[in-house]
Design an enzyme around this catalytic site. Structure first.
Site, PDB file in Angstrom:
ATOM      1  N   CYS A 288      -5.769  12.978  13.090  1.00  0.00           N
ATOM      2  CA  CYS A 288      -5.561  11.589  12.687  1.00  0.00           C
ATOM      3  C   CYS A 288      -5.624  10.699  13.922  1.00  0.00           C
ATOM      4  O   CYS A 288      -5.146  11.084  14.982  1.00  0.00           O
ATOM      5  CB  CYS A 288      -4.192  11.496  12.035  1.00  0.00           C
ATOM      6  SG  CYS A 288      -3.710   9.827  11.647  1.00  0.00           S
TER       7      CYS A 288
ATOM      8  N   LYS B 260       0.836  -1.209   0.000  1.00  0.00           N
ATOM      9  CA  LYS B 260       0.000   0.000   0.000  1.00  0.00           C
ATOM     10  C   LYS B 260       0.870   1.259   0.000  1.00  0.00           C
ATOM     11  O   LYS B 260       0.665   2.168  -0.801  1.00  0.00           O
ATOM     12  CB  LYS B 260      -0.886   0.000   1.262  1.00  0.00           C
ATOM     13  CG  LYS B 260      -1.520   1.344   1.578  1.00  0.00           C
ATOM     14  CD  LYS B 260      -2.428   1.282   2.784  1.00  0.00           C
ATOM     15  CE  LYS B 260      -1.756   1.465   4.131  1.00  0.00           C
ATOM     16  NZ  LYS B 260      -1.467   2.867   4.512  1.00  0.00           N
ATOM     17  N   ASN B 261       1.841   1.291   0.916  1.00  0.00           N
ATOM     18  CA  ASN B 261       2.589   2.527   1.127  1.00  0.00           C
ATOM     19  C   ASN B 261       3.590   2.829   0.022  1.00  0.00           C
ATOM     20  O   ASN B 261       4.216   3.887   0.020  1.00  0.00           O
ATOM     21  CB  ASN B 261       3.242   2.525   2.516  1.00  0.00           C
ATOM     22  CG  ASN B 261       2.167   2.621   3.597  1.00  0.00           C
ATOM     23  OD1 ASN B 261       1.013   2.952   3.296  1.00  0.00           O
ATOM     24  ND2 ASN B 261       2.536   2.314   4.829  1.00  0.00           N
TER      25      ASN B 261
ATOM     26  N   ASP C 218       4.024   0.151  12.162  1.00  0.00           N
ATOM     27  CA  ASP C 218       2.847  -0.470  11.547  1.00  0.00           C
ATOM     28  C   ASP C 218       2.671  -1.940  11.935  1.00  0.00           C
ATOM     29  O   ASP C 218       1.668  -2.553  11.564  1.00  0.00           O
ATOM     30  CB  ASP C 218       2.917  -0.347  10.014  1.00  0.00           C
ATOM     31  CG  ASP C 218       2.771   1.089   9.545  1.00  0.00           C
ATOM     32  OD1 ASP C 218       2.343   1.932  10.351  1.00  0.00           O
ATOM     33  OD2 ASP C 218       3.094   1.359   8.370  1.00  0.00           O
TER      34      ASP C 218
ATOM     35  N   ARG D  82      -9.052  -0.438   4.310  1.00  0.00           N
ATOM     36  CA  ARG D  82      -8.218   0.604   3.682  1.00  0.00           C
ATOM     37  C   ARG D  82      -6.883   0.040   3.217  1.00  0.00           C
ATOM     38  O   ARG D  82      -6.330   0.507   2.227  1.00  0.00           O
ATOM     39  CB  ARG D  82      -7.931   1.734   4.686  1.00  0.00           C
ATOM     40  CG  ARG D  82      -9.100   2.635   4.911  1.00  0.00           C
ATOM     41  CD  ARG D  82      -8.694   3.798   5.770  1.00  0.00           C
ATOM     42  NE  ARG D  82      -7.597   4.547   5.145  1.00  0.00           N
ATOM     43  CZ  ARG D  82      -7.140   5.696   5.586  1.00  0.00           C
ATOM     44  NH1 ARG D  82      -7.670   6.246   6.654  1.00  0.00           N
ATOM     45  NH2 ARG D  82      -6.149   6.328   4.970  1.00  0.00           N
TER      46      ARG D  82
ATOM     47  N   ARG E  52       0.104  14.470  13.052  1.00  0.00           N
ATOM     48  CA  ARG E  52       0.896  14.183  11.861  1.00  0.00           C
ATOM     49  C   ARG E  52       0.955  15.433  11.009  1.00  0.00           C
ATOM     50  O   ARG E  52       0.112  15.673  10.177  1.00  0.00           O
ATOM     51  CB  ARG E  52       0.291  13.020  11.069  1.00  0.00           C
ATOM     52  CG  ARG E  52       0.410  11.716  11.790  1.00  0.00           C
ATOM     53  CD  ARG E  52      -0.369  10.636  11.112  1.00  0.00           C
ATOM     54  NE  ARG E  52       0.295  10.082   9.958  1.00  0.00           N
ATOM     55  CZ  ARG E  52      -0.231   9.115   9.200  1.00  0.00           C
ATOM     56  NH1 ARG E  52      -1.422   8.640   9.474  1.00  0.00           N
ATOM     57  NH2 ARG E  52       0.441   8.632   8.180  1.00  0.00           N
TER      58      ARG E  52
END
Ligand code: EPU
Length: 418
Positions: free
Chosen positions: A116, A22-23, A304, A396, A121
């Site tokens: 967030c 994803k990132n 994460d 997501r 952030r």
């Protein structure tokens, strides 16, 4: 609204393939904005954040199509140079179009991301770097408005090795006039993947994967073809799912070296982790022991995977100490884990996890993507039924999460949440 219903007690066994990261994928999509021709991105994960980034690109005016995990992105001559609030508040990563639009078209207007769930952030480092490259910036009505007929190379030192700032500035520098040196740059594999893609587009970049990245700006970039690297965080989540259930799980489609610190810590906790060419497999020969974890930018332990790792430690023999150094709210999952019977106490950015004999199922709520994944993992070992609410957070960033877990033997169902 939907929820996951997880029946605890299954031992996970088998092989699962990690999807594209994803990132990385989200940033490659932003970079495609800078090409003079179409780009093709393969190994695209089927996740909500990618669908949101498609909306961002379409809003800008690009032609985007997605079929069988492959994205085709066609740039246009006169795009809309804006990322609107409605999309940025849904997905903060949208702000990476700022550097790309500004460098390519001389102007951009991007909504400031607001609050967030995982912590404060800011994007000050992104903005300071762009200013150093000659951009005129203003903040008006909640939008960053940036202008620079042509950015100029600069020597930029990042106070923190931020992934997002490194990526935004890399894209800006690729089309700037002259040389940009990014010091204390993020070393994450996803940043290196972006550099790989930009290089195929014609950018001249050296030092990806190190803390000093040097970019020689070029006059234009072309479209390129690239396949997204495997998702190390998704892979780590499945390895930890194997470990928490004391099962045997093999994850393919990754570069094992991207998970070196995670593997190191899992071994320290008593897991047996074997490395293949593009895979890692885990089993747990004896008891899991308490350990110390401290999250840090890559190659440190990834924030994460901190919540998922905590789940493994909830039933360890002994006490573990977890320090979260990246996001100030990433312990929000702790109250939910304690509802399942874990014994975790937090103070500031430290957590003490005392191993308990067992967890017991309960309704719990996901506060963010990784917290959601951790709660599902906890549900796999909790006695009875665990219902995980707000699973749109999980959708997501995890491609067919429940389906992949089911293929390993988990008892998990997606149902309507009343
Ligand atoms: N920071 C600043 N100022 C800035 C930028 C960052 O103070 O201008 C601070 C942040 O407040 C935070 C820290 O630096 O405390 C790290 O932020 P970073 O910019 O590195 O994170 P990011 O780019 O916003 C990406 C991932 C996150 C991942 C972090 C850290 C994407 C889309 N997101 O976020 O992924 O946790 O790097 O590795 O790439 C996730 O996938 O669940 C996720 C949150």
């Amino acid at each position: 609204m939907e929820k996951f219903v997880v029946e605890g007690g299954s031992r996970l066994e088998g092989t699962v393939k990690a999807s594209g990261a994803k990132n990385s994928c989200l940033k490659l999509m932003a970079a495609a904005v800078m090409g003079d021709g179409p780009s093709t991105i393969g190994n695209v994960p089927d996740i909500a954040d990618v669908r949101t980034m498609i909306e961002v690109l379409r809003y800008i005016g690009l032609e985007v199509s997605l079929a069988e995990g492959e994205l085709t992105i066609k740039p246009v001559e006169s795009p809309v140079l804006e990322a609107p609030y409605e999309l940025v508040q849904r997905m903060r990563a949208s702000v990476v179009v700022l550097g790309a639009l500004l460098a390519r078209f001389g102007k951009a207007r991007v909504a400031m991301p607001g609050g967030c769930n995982i912590g404060t952030r800011q994007i000050d480092l992104h903005l300071r770097g762009l200013e150093q490259m000659g951009a005129k910036l203003g903040i008006s009505h909640g939008y960053v408005e940036a202008e620079a007929p042509r950015l100029t190379g600069a020597h930029i030192y990042l106070d923190f090795a931020s992934m997002g700032a490194t990526e935004n500035l890399l894209m800006a520098a690729a089309l700037a006039e002259g040389r940009t040196v990014l010091d204390n740059a993020a070393k994450e594999p996803e940043v290196a993947d972006l550099v790989g893609f930009l290089s195929k587009m014609g950018a001249r970049i050296e030092g990806a994967g190190t803390s000093t990245i040097v970019v020689e700006g070029v006059g234009s970039l072309k479209g390129a073809e690239h396949a997204v690297i495997g998702d190390r965080i998704e892979a780590g989540t499945f390895l930890l799912a194997g470990a928490v259930t004391r099962g045997e799980v093999n994850v393919t489609g990754i570069v094992p070296g991207h998970l070196e610190m995670v593997v190191e810590k899992m071994r320290e906790a008593g897991c047996d982790v074997e490395e293949g060419e593009d895979s890692l497999s885990v089993s747990v020969p004896g008891t899991v022991k308490g350990i110390e974890i401290s999250t840090l930018p890559y190659p440190g332990f990834p924030t994460d995977l901190q919540p998922q790792m905590q789940v493994l430690l909830t039933t360890a023999d002994g006490t573990s100490f977890v320090t979260e150094n990246i996001f100030d709210n990433r312990f929000m999952v702790v109250d939910e884990l304690n509802r399942l019977g874990a014994d975790i106490k937090t103070k500031d950015h430290h957590a003490v996890v005392r191993g308990v004999e067992k967890l017991s199922g309960a309704p719990v709520t996901a506060t963010d993507l990784r917290a959601g994944a951790a709660l599902v993992l906890a549900g796999l070992i909790a006695e009875g039924v665990t219902e995980v609410y707000r699973i749109e957070h999980i959708d997501r960033g995890y491609d067919r999460f429940a389906e992949k877990l089911t293929s390993l033997g988990a008892d998990i169902r997606r149902v309507e949440a009343s």
